[in-house]
Design a protein around this motif. Structure first.
Motif, PDB file in Angstrom:
ATOM      1  N   ARG A  21       0.789  -1.253  -0.030  1.00 47.89           N
ATOM      2  CA  ARG A  21       0.247   0.004   0.036  1.00 47.89           C
ATOM      3  C   ARG A  21       0.740   1.190   0.030  1.00 47.89           C
ATOM      4  O   ARG A  21       0.541   2.330  -0.662  1.00 47.89           O
ATOM      5  N   ALA A  22       1.941   1.177   0.808  1.00 49.56           N
ATOM      6  CA  ALA A  22       2.921   2.284   0.666  1.00 49.56           C
ATOM      7  C   ALA A  22       3.392   2.748  -0.781  1.00 49.56           C
ATOM      8  O   ALA A  22       3.551   3.872  -1.246  1.00 49.56           O
ATOM      9  N   GLN A  23       3.801   1.443  -1.671  1.00 48.02           N
ATOM     10  CA  GLN A  23       4.000   1.749  -2.779  1.00 48.02           C
ATOM     11  C   GLN A  23       2.781   2.371  -3.779  1.00 48.02           C
ATOM     12  O   GLN A  23       3.261   3.060  -4.777  1.00 48.02           O
ATOM     13  N   GLN A  24       1.656   1.754  -3.526  1.00 49.32           N
ATOM     14  CA  GLN A  24       0.680   2.397  -4.121  1.00 49.32           C
ATOM     15  C   GLN A  24       0.530   3.717  -4.028  1.00 49.32           C
ATOM     16  O   GLN A  24       0.197   4.478  -4.899  1.00 49.32           O
ATOM     17  N   ALA A  25       0.841   4.329  -2.775  1.00 49.42           N
ATOM     18  CA  ALA A  25       0.558   5.800  -2.539  1.00 49.42           C
ATOM     19  C   ALA A  25       1.379   6.613  -3.293  1.00 49.42           C
ATOM     20  O   ALA A  25       1.500   7.596  -3.861  1.00 49.42           O
ATOM     21  N   ALA A  26       2.919   5.897  -3.144  1.00 47.97           N
ATOM     22  CA  ALA A  26       4.056   6.545  -3.955  1.00 47.97           C
ATOM     23  C   ALA A  26       3.779   6.635  -5.455  1.00 47.97           C
ATOM     24  O   ALA A  26       3.808   7.600  -6.153  1.00 47.97           O
ATOM     25  N   ASP A  27       3.238   5.591  -6.009  1.00 52.92           N
ATOM     26  CA  ASP A  27       2.880   5.515  -7.420  1.00 52.92           C
ATOM     27  C   ASP A  27       1.984   6.641  -7.694  1.00 52.92           C
ATOM     28  O   ASP A  27       1.929   7.026  -8.933  1.00 52.92           O
ATOM     29  N   ARG A  28       1.077   6.904  -6.904  1.00 55.36           N
ATOM     30  CA  ARG A  28      -0.225   7.743  -7.102  1.00 55.36           C
ATOM     31  C   ARG A  28       0.502   9.236  -7.091  1.00 55.36           C
ATOM     32  O   ARG A  28       0.153  10.123  -8.058  1.00 55.36           O
ATOM     33  N   ALA A  29       1.629   9.590  -6.391  1.00 54.32           N
ATOM     34  CA  ALA A  29       2.142  10.645  -6.602  1.00 54.32           C
ATOM     35  C   ALA A  29       2.861  10.920  -7.816  1.00 54.32           C
ATOM     36  O   ALA A  29       3.525  10.155  -8.256  1.00 54.32           O
ATOM     37  N   ARG A  30       2.871  12.157  -8.346  1.00 53.81           N
ATOM     38  CA  ARG A  30       4.090  12.245  -9.477  1.00 53.81           C
ATOM     39  C   ARG A  30       5.230  13.104  -8.913  1.00 53.81           C
ATOM     40  O   ARG A  30       5.077  13.925  -8.425  1.00 53.81           O
ATOM     41  N   GLN A  31       6.274  12.220  -8.823  1.00 52.59           N
ATOM     42  CA  GLN A  31       7.693  12.693  -8.390  1.00 52.59           C
ATOM     43  C   GLN A  31       8.203  13.662  -9.613  1.00 52.59           C
ATOM     44  O   GLN A  31       8.341  13.407 -10.754  1.00 52.59           O
ATOM     45  N   THR A  37       9.866  17.814  -5.663  1.00 51.78           N
ATOM     46  CA  THR A  37       8.740  18.029  -5.353  1.00 51.78           C
ATOM     47  C   THR A  37       7.673  17.017  -5.829  1.00 51.78           C
ATOM     48  O   THR A  37       8.112  16.165  -6.638  1.00 51.78           O
ATOM     49  N   ARG A  38       6.469  16.910  -5.368  1.00 48.63           N
ATOM     50  CA  ARG A  38       5.504  16.096  -5.747  1.00 48.63           C
ATOM     51  C   ARG A  38       4.241  16.750  -6.038  1.00 48.63           C
ATOM     52  O   ARG A  38       4.061  17.511  -5.031  1.00 48.63           O
ATOM     53  N   THR A  39       3.484  16.219  -6.789  1.00 45.35           N
ATOM     54  CA  THR A  39       2.106  16.593  -6.831  1.00 45.35           C
ATOM     55  C   THR A  39       1.190  15.494  -6.968  1.00 45.35           C
ATOM     56  O   THR A  39       1.677  14.301  -7.170  1.00 45.35           O
ATOM     57  N   TYR A  40      -0.155  15.576  -7.161  1.00 42.51           N
ATOM     58  CA  TYR A  40      -1.178  14.534  -6.925  1.00 42.51           C
ATOM     59  C   TYR A  40      -2.227  14.796  -8.050  1.00 42.51           C
ATOM     60  O   TYR A  40      -3.318  15.488  -7.656  1.00 42.51           O
ATOM     61  N   PRO A  41      -1.787  14.465  -9.576  1.00 37.34           N
ATOM     62  CA  PRO A  41      -2.767  14.456 -10.300  1.00 37.34           C
ATOM     63  C   PRO A  41      -4.018  13.578 -10.517  1.00 37.34           C
ATOM     64  O   PRO A  41      -3.692  12.467 -10.030  1.00 37.34           O
ATOM     65  N   CYS A  42      -5.025  13.986 -10.847  1.00 36.72           N
ATOM     66  CA  CYS A  42      -6.394  13.038 -10.979  1.00 36.72           C
ATOM     67  C   CYS A  42      -6.094  12.193 -11.999  1.00 36.72           C
ATOM     68  O   CYS A  42      -5.777  12.502 -13.028  1.00 36.72           O
ATOM     69  N   GLY A  43      -6.454  10.911 -11.808  1.00 36.96           N
ATOM     70  CA  GLY A  43      -5.862   9.704 -12.791  1.00 36.96           C
ATOM     71  C   GLY A  43      -7.085   9.808 -14.007  1.00 36.96           C
ATOM     72  O   GLY A  43      -6.728   9.244 -15.042  1.00 36.96           O
ATOM     73  N   SER A  44      -8.367  10.483 -13.821  1.00 36.32           N
ATOM     74  CA  SER A  44      -9.329  10.687 -14.667  1.00 36.32           C
ATOM     75  C   SER A  44      -9.056  11.883 -15.476  1.00 36.32           C
ATOM     76  O   SER A  44      -9.219  11.900 -16.772  1.00 36.32           O
ATOM     77  N   CYS A  45      -8.985  13.035 -14.787  1.00 38.09           N
ATOM     78  CA  CYS A  45      -9.175  14.361 -15.603  1.00 38.09           C
ATOM     79  C   CYS A  45      -7.691  15.116 -15.532  1.00 38.09           C
ATOM     80  O   CYS A  45      -7.792  15.877 -15.921  1.00 38.09           O
ATOM     81  N   GLY A  46      -6.873  14.720 -14.769  1.00 39.83           N
ATOM     82  CA  GLY A  46      -5.540  15.243 -14.514  1.00 39.83           C
ATOM     83  C   GLY A  46      -5.538  16.442 -13.609  1.00 39.83           C
ATOM     84  O   GLY A  46      -4.505  17.299 -13.387  1.00 39.83           O
ATOM     85  N   ALA A 130      -3.322  26.700  -8.152  1.00 39.05           N
ATOM     86  CA  ALA A 130      -3.877  25.895  -7.231  1.00 39.05           C
ATOM     87  C   ALA A 130      -3.359  24.593  -6.852  1.00 39.05           C
ATOM     88  O   ALA A 130      -4.042  23.568  -6.195  1.00 39.05           O
ATOM     89  N   THR A 131      -2.303  24.323  -7.615  1.00 37.70           N
ATOM     90  CA  THR A 131      -1.922  22.830  -7.708  1.00 37.70           C
ATOM     91  C   THR A 131      -1.195  22.386  -6.197  1.00 37.70           C
ATOM     92  O   THR A 131      -0.477  23.324  -6.104  1.00 37.70           O
ATOM     93  N   PRO A 132      -1.642  21.536  -5.593  1.00 33.11           N
ATOM     94  CA  PRO A 132      -0.696  21.218  -4.239  1.00 33.11           C
ATOM     95  C   PRO A 132       0.595  20.597  -4.583  1.00 33.11           C
ATOM     96  O   PRO A 132       0.775  19.912  -5.400  1.00 33.11           O
ATOM     97  N   ILE A 133       1.685  21.438  -3.994  1.00 35.95           N
ATOM     98  CA  ILE A 133       2.983  21.089  -4.296  1.00 35.95           C
ATOM     99  C   ILE A 133       3.752  20.790  -2.962  1.00 35.95           C
ATOM    100  O   ILE A 133       3.433  21.228  -2.024  1.00 35.95           O
ATOM    101  N   GLN A 134       4.468  19.656  -2.982  1.00 38.51           N
ATOM    102  CA  GLN A 134       5.102  19.467  -1.590  1.00 38.51           C
ATOM    103  C   GLN A 134       6.478  19.139  -1.831  1.00 38.51           C
ATOM    104  O   GLN A 134       7.091  18.631  -3.056  1.00 38.51           O
ATOM    105  N   ARG A 135       7.509  19.828  -1.085  1.00 36.95           N
ATOM    106  CA  ARG A 135       9.009  19.626  -1.280  1.00 36.95           C
ATOM    107  C   ARG A 135       9.358  18.226  -0.762  1.00 36.95           C
ATOM    108  O   ARG A 135       8.941  17.812   0.295  1.00 36.95           O
ATOM    109  N   ASP A 136      10.027  17.638  -1.292  1.00 34.92           N
ATOM    110  CA  ASP A 136      10.619  16.208  -1.079  1.00 34.92           C
ATOM    111  C   ASP A 136      11.966  16.454  -0.423  1.00 34.92           C
ATOM    112  O   ASP A 136      12.394  15.433   0.245  1.00 34.92           O
TER     113      ASP A 136
END
Length: 395
Positions: A21-31, A37-46, A130-136
């Protein structure tokens, strides 16, 4: 014609296990390696995903699709020995490196706009799309303590705004301009950094116990009763068990007001996952666990110990002449706690109001309206004068 030899029978392949599950969460984020940084785009509409406090999942405001946050059931919240952490800080292995007051500019991978991270800010929104951005580079830095846990936000923006408006409207003597916070102030959700301390203490003490008694003295018209205190020596050993004592590790905040938001349900914390922070501000620590323990946690623990000693001494009064405390256990956990923050600049001064992101409790500071106070004083004087005139007239 010679036939080729038959192929050996293929052995059935075992089904592949799904990724952790941890890998699934990592795959969902776009590194974004170049920007760290990382963002989280929607798999349906982006469109960008954000953590929903009401639904406790990643939600897309554009198409409505939701993605559950599934934590690894084998993951546990880890606590650390404070003495070992102090040694790491003293050796320079970990501490406050690479943050203190610097600015870090990144390019938004959605719109190309430039976003500036100031100081200990680790998660924000692009001001242009308004895209959420996280510093890694901060959370993954080997020179800083890794996050152990998080208590996810549960109060959504509508509930938080309702609580803020109710609190502001109940401040009768607040300036009218302050109540227009929607246009004057900044209102946002934020995860602040905390250390949670556990301690087992043993304290030997010496002191005195005072018991009150009354005596009758004097005679005749001078006869009276006096209350006196009879003191006797007292000593003993007390033990205290402290668990989940929260202390803020960020600066630039009204620590006294934030402390009034306690208690925090630290026991509900879950292992940290960056998905909980998506779409919300987040700050890493500004102060290390040794400094926060010495300045904040230790005095609170000493106060609890003193209360226990006085209870152990008993009587009506207690004196503590000496005490010696040893720690059998002293550990901490680094975690994020959620709140909503309203900052209003009024008359050249910032005023902060905080909403507990789990309970909706509001604590904060507000300005005072000199005009309203003066009007109230004048009104009170008029009432006093009218009452005095009526009494004088009757007499």
């Amino acid at each position: 014609m010679t036939q080729p030899p038959p192929l050996p029978p293929q052995e059935p392949q075992p089904p592949q296990a799904p990724p952790p599950r941890a890998q699934q969460a990592a795959d969902r984020a776009r590194q974004h390696v170049t920007e760290q940084t990382r963002t989280y785009p929607c798999g349906s509409c982006g469109a960008p995903l954000a953590f929903s406090p009401e639904r406790q999942d990643l939600s897309c405001r554009s198409c409505g699709r939701a993605y559950p946050i599934e934590l690894d059931p084998s993951a546990t919240v880890v606590k650390h020995d404070l003495q070992t952490a102090m040694a790491s800080i003293a050796s320079g292995a970990v501490g406050l490196a690479s943050v203190g007051g610097d600015e870090h500019e990144v390019v938004c991978q959605s719109c190309g706009g430039r976003t500036v991270f100031n100081g200990s800010l680790t998660a924000t929104r692009c001001p242009y799309c308004a895209t959420p951005i996280q510093r890694d580079d901060i959370q993954d830095s080997p020179e800083r303590f890794a996050l152990d846990a998080i208590v996810p936000l549960r109060v959504g923006e509508p509930q938080a705004r309702e609580a803020i408006e109710k609190w502001i409207n109940s401040r009768w003597f607040a300036p009218r301009e302050f109540k227009k916070y929607r246009t004057l102030g900044s209102f946002t959700s934020v995860y602040l950094s905390y250390y949670s301390y556990d301690a087992d203490t043993t304290t030997g003490y010496h002191g005195q116990r005072g018991d009150t008694y009354t005596v009758t003295v004097g005679s005749g018209d001078n006869r009276r009763t006096e209350t006196r205190i009879r003191w006797r020596p007292a000593s003993g050993v007390v033990r205290n068990t402290i668990r989940d004592l929260p202390e803020l590790s960020n600066t630039g905040m009204d620590g006294g007001r934030i402390r009034e938001l306690e208690p925090w349900p630290i026991q509900t914390a879950v292992p940290y996952s960056p998905e909980f922070v998506a779409g919300h501000l987040s700050r890493t620590y500004d102060r290390d666990p040794e400094d926060v323990f010495a300045r904040e946690a230790r005095p609170r623990i000493d106060s609890q110990i003193e209360t226990t000693i006085r209870r152990d001494i008993g009587g009506d009064h207690q004196r503590i002449s000496s005490k010696n405390t040893t720690y059998g256990l002293l550990q901490f956990m680094y975690l994020l706690l959620p709140m909503w923050l309203l900052t209003v600049n009024y008359d050249g001064k910032p005023f902060q109001v905080f909403v507990n992101g789990l309970t909706g409790e509001v604590q904060g500071e507000r300005p005072w309206s000199k005009v309203k106070i003066a009007a109230a004083v004048i009104a009170a004087l008029i009432v006093i004068c009218v009452v005095a005139y009526l009494i004088w007239g009757r007499q």
